[in-house]
Design a protein around this motif. Structure first.
Motif, PDB file in Angstrom:
ATOM      1  N   GLY A  34       0.686  -1.155   0.001  1.00 22.42           N
ATOM      2  CA  GLY A  34       0.059   0.181   0.045  1.00 22.42           C
ATOM      3  C   GLY A  34       0.692   1.291  -0.068  1.00 22.42           C
ATOM      4  O   GLY A  34       2.030   1.415   0.304  1.00 22.42           O
ATOM      5  N   TRP A  35       0.294   2.396  -0.560  1.00 23.84           N
ATOM      6  CA  TRP A  35       0.690   3.636  -0.281  1.00 23.84           C
ATOM      7  C   TRP A  35      -0.250   4.458   0.759  1.00 23.84           C
ATOM      8  O   TRP A  35      -1.229   4.507   0.625  1.00 23.84           O
ATOM      9  N   PHE A  36       0.426   5.049   1.842  1.00 25.24           N
ATOM     10  CA  PHE A  36      -0.138   5.853   2.489  1.00 25.24           C
ATOM     11  C   PHE A  36       0.663   7.329   2.454  1.00 25.24           C
ATOM     12  O   PHE A  36       1.695   7.249   1.829  1.00 25.24           O
ATOM     13  N   ARG A  37      -0.153   8.318   2.860  1.00 23.87           N
ATOM     14  CA  ARG A  37       0.458   9.575   2.638  1.00 23.87           C
ATOM     15  C   ARG A  37       0.130  10.342   4.058  1.00 23.87           C
ATOM     16  O   ARG A  37      -0.999  10.113   4.534  1.00 23.87           O
ATOM     17  N   GLN A  38       1.090  11.304   4.183  1.00 26.21           N
ATOM     18  CA  GLN A  38       0.780  12.229   5.724  1.00 26.21           C
ATOM     19  C   GLN A  38       1.400  13.480   5.020  1.00 26.21           C
ATOM     20  O   GLN A  38       2.190  14.085   4.712  1.00 26.21           O
ATOM     21  N   ALA A  39       0.164  14.653   5.078  1.00 27.55           N
ATOM     22  CA  ALA A  39       0.454  16.125   4.952  1.00 27.55           C
ATOM     23  C   ALA A  39       0.605  16.642   6.186  1.00 27.55           C
ATOM     24  O   ALA A  39       0.147  16.221   7.425  1.00 27.55           O
ATOM     25  N   GLU A  43      -3.471  13.519   9.542  1.00 22.88           N
ATOM     26  CA  GLU A  43      -3.411  12.052  10.045  1.00 22.88           C
ATOM     27  C   GLU A  43      -2.650  11.246   8.686  1.00 22.88           C
ATOM     28  O   GLU A  43      -3.157  11.653   7.736  1.00 22.88           O
ATOM     29  N   ARG A  44      -1.764  10.020   8.799  1.00 21.68           N
ATOM     30  CA  ARG A  44      -1.563   9.507   7.894  1.00 21.68           C
ATOM     31  C   ARG A  44      -2.721   8.652   7.380  1.00 21.68           C
ATOM     32  O   ARG A  44      -3.390   8.129   8.058  1.00 21.68           O
ATOM     33  N   ALA A  45      -2.702   8.584   6.112  1.00 25.30           N
ATOM     34  CA  ALA A  45      -4.046   8.039   5.446  1.00 25.30           C
ATOM     35  C   ALA A  45      -3.692   6.942   4.489  1.00 25.30           C
ATOM     36  O   ALA A  45      -2.538   7.249   3.795  1.00 25.30           O
ATOM     37  N   LEU A  46      -4.490   5.952   4.208  1.00 22.11           N
ATOM     38  CA  LEU A  46      -4.243   4.807   3.184  1.00 22.11           C
ATOM     39  C   LEU A  46      -4.725   5.588   1.844  1.00 22.11           C
ATOM     40  O   LEU A  46      -5.900   6.193   1.745  1.00 22.11           O
ATOM     41  N   VAL A  47      -3.942   5.727   0.961  1.00 19.12           N
ATOM     42  CA  VAL A  47      -4.067   5.996  -0.548  1.00 19.12           C
ATOM     43  C   VAL A  47      -4.527   4.937  -1.367  1.00 19.12           C
ATOM     44  O   VAL A  47      -5.809   5.226  -2.152  1.00 19.12           O
ATOM     45  N   SER A  48      -3.772   3.810  -1.474  1.00 20.21           N
ATOM     46  CA  SER A  48      -4.194   2.887  -2.272  1.00 20.21           C
ATOM     47  C   SER A  48      -3.504   1.582  -1.757  1.00 20.21           C
ATOM     48  O   SER A  48      -2.249   1.737  -1.249  1.00 20.21           O
ATOM     49  N   SER A  49      -4.005   0.690  -2.126  1.00 20.08           N
ATOM     50  CA  SER A  49      -3.338  -0.674  -1.750  1.00 20.08           C
ATOM     51  C   SER A  49      -3.760  -1.912  -3.061  1.00 20.08           C
ATOM     52  O   SER A  49      -4.581  -1.613  -3.769  1.00 20.08           O
ATOM     53  N   ILE A  50      -2.692  -2.785  -2.936  1.00 17.55           N
ATOM     54  CA  ILE A  50      -2.677  -3.904  -3.889  1.00 17.55           C
ATOM     55  C   ILE A  50      -2.514  -5.163  -3.431  1.00 17.55           C
ATOM     56  O   ILE A  50      -1.390  -5.129  -2.846  1.00 17.55           O
ATOM     57  N   ASP A  89      -2.822  16.566  -2.942  1.00 16.02           N
ATOM     58  CA  ASP A  89      -1.849  15.668  -2.981  1.00 16.02           C
ATOM     59  C   ASP A  89      -0.683  15.725  -2.409  1.00 16.02           C
ATOM     60  O   ASP A  89       0.094  14.753  -2.233  1.00 16.02           O
ATOM     61  N   ALA A  90      -0.208  16.803  -2.136  1.00 13.93           N
ATOM     62  CA  ALA A  90       1.082  17.129  -1.661  1.00 13.93           C
ATOM     63  C   ALA A  90       1.238  16.335  -0.020  1.00 13.93           C
ATOM     64  O   ALA A  90       0.350  16.652   0.578  1.00 13.93           O
ATOM     65  N   ALA A  91       2.168  15.685   0.050  1.00 14.54           N
ATOM     66  CA  ALA A  91       2.516  15.006   1.122  1.00 14.54           C
ATOM     67  C   ALA A  91       3.802  14.267   0.841  1.00 14.54           C
ATOM     68  O   ALA A  91       4.200  14.017   0.306  1.00 14.54           O
ATOM     69  N   VAL A  92       4.042  13.634   2.398  1.00 16.23           N
ATOM     70  CA  VAL A  92       4.972  12.410   2.424  1.00 16.23           C
ATOM     71  C   VAL A  92       4.343  11.178   2.128  1.00 16.23           C
ATOM     72  O   VAL A  92       3.361  10.989   2.754  1.00 16.23           O
ATOM     73  N   TYR A  93       4.876  10.466   1.163  1.00 17.68           N
ATOM     74  CA  TYR A  93       3.995   9.190   0.694  1.00 17.68           C
ATOM     75  C   TYR A  93       5.318   8.071   1.203  1.00 17.68           C
ATOM     76  O   TYR A  93       6.267   7.810   1.022  1.00 17.68           O
ATOM     77  N   TYR A  94       4.210   6.965   1.770  1.00 13.89           N
ATOM     78  CA  TYR A  94       5.169   5.987   2.361  1.00 13.89           C
ATOM     79  C   TYR A  94       4.493   4.762   1.739  1.00 13.89           C
ATOM     80  O   TYR A  94       3.314   4.304   1.477  1.00 13.89           O
ATOM     81  N   CYS A  95       5.398   3.966   1.496  1.00 15.32           N
ATOM     82  CA  CYS A  95       5.041   2.529   0.897  1.00 15.32           C
ATOM     83  C   CYS A  95       5.331   1.380   2.253  1.00 15.32           C
ATOM     84  O   CYS A  95       6.115   1.515   3.104  1.00 15.32           O
ATOM     85  N   VAL A  96       4.289   0.880   2.060  1.00 11.94           N
ATOM     86  CA  VAL A  96       3.727   0.045   3.274  1.00 11.94           C
ATOM     87  C   VAL A  96       3.531  -1.429   2.908  1.00 11.94           C
ATOM     88  O   VAL A  96       3.090  -1.584   1.909  1.00 11.94           O
ATOM     89  N   LEU A  97       4.028  -2.376   3.653  1.00 13.96           N
ATOM     90  CA  LEU A  97       3.745  -3.942   3.286  1.00 13.96           C
ATOM     91  C   LEU A  97       2.860  -4.216   4.389  1.00 13.96           C
ATOM     92  O   LEU A  97       2.929  -4.133   5.623  1.00 13.96           O
ATOM     93  N   THR A 113       8.635   9.319   0.768  1.00  8.82           N
ATOM     94  CA  THR A 113       9.070  10.084  -0.068  1.00  8.82           C
ATOM     95  C   THR A 113       8.238  11.323  -0.516  1.00  8.82           C
ATOM     96  O   THR A 113       7.018  11.199  -0.307  1.00  8.82           O
ATOM     97  N   GLN A 114       8.893  12.360  -0.674  1.00 10.43           N
ATOM     98  CA  GLN A 114       7.963  13.695  -0.512  1.00 10.43           C
ATOM     99  C   GLN A 114       7.434  14.371  -1.904  1.00 10.43           C
ATOM    100  O   GLN A 114       8.293  14.305  -2.793  1.00 10.43           O
ATOM    101  N   VAL A 115       6.244  14.521  -1.973  1.00  9.69           N
ATOM    102  CA  VAL A 115       5.673  15.066  -2.930  1.00  9.69           C
ATOM    103  C   VAL A 115       5.336  16.456  -2.851  1.00  9.69           C
ATOM    104  O   VAL A 115       4.271  16.558  -1.933  1.00  9.69           O
ATOM    105  N   THR A 116       5.652  17.333  -3.606  1.00 11.26           N
ATOM    106  CA  THR A 116       5.165  18.550  -3.512  1.00 11.26           C
ATOM    107  C   THR A 116       4.448  19.237  -4.664  1.00 11.26           C
ATOM    108  O   THR A 116       5.036  18.844  -5.697  1.00 11.26           O
TER     109      THR A 116
END
Length: 119
Positions: A34-39, A43-50, A89-97, A113-116
């Motif tokens: 999954g990809w979480f993000r936190q602005a 709060e950190r939130a789940l964006v997408s998962s597979i 959509d700007a946030a730090v994106y985290y890859c999560v297992l 990884t930072q997305v600005t």
């Protein structure tokens, strides 16, 4: 298990960006990625998962139709294709297992990884 995410950066509103996450270690234990993000201030939130099988995906309402998650099992890599990027959509994106040993616990996190996004 180690997760290394990269691909973040500065983009303009409406641009596209692809995040990648390379998985190393006990990949046989992967149930889903999954990809979480936190602005800032949020709060950190789940964006997408597979699921690792690719049979099931999830998207937060805020990114449906714009983001696409995919995985390449041969490369042990998960991607998040971000299209029509918005300032929110700007946030730090985290890859999560999420492993089979504890489904739902999201037990392994990458460094982020930072997305600005500039408007």
């Amino acid at each position: 298990v180690q997760l290394q995410a990269f691909g973040g950066g500065l983009v303009q509103t409406g641009d596209s960006l692809r995040l990648s996450c390379v998985i190393s270690g006990r990949t046989f234990s992967v149930y889903r990625m999954g990809w979480f993000r936190q602005a800032p201030g949020k709060e950190r939130a789940l964006v997408s998962s597979i699921t690792w099988s690719g049979s099931s995906t999830y998207y937060a309402d805020s990114v449906k139709g714009r983001f696409t998650i995919s995985r390449d099992n041969a490369k042990n890599t998960v991607y998040l294709q971000m299209n029509s990027v918005k300032p929110e959509d700007a946030a730090v994106y985290y890859c999560v297992l999420d492993s089979f040993t504890a489904p739902g616990s999201w037990d392994y996190w990458g460094q982020g990884t930072q997305v600005t996004v500039s408007s």
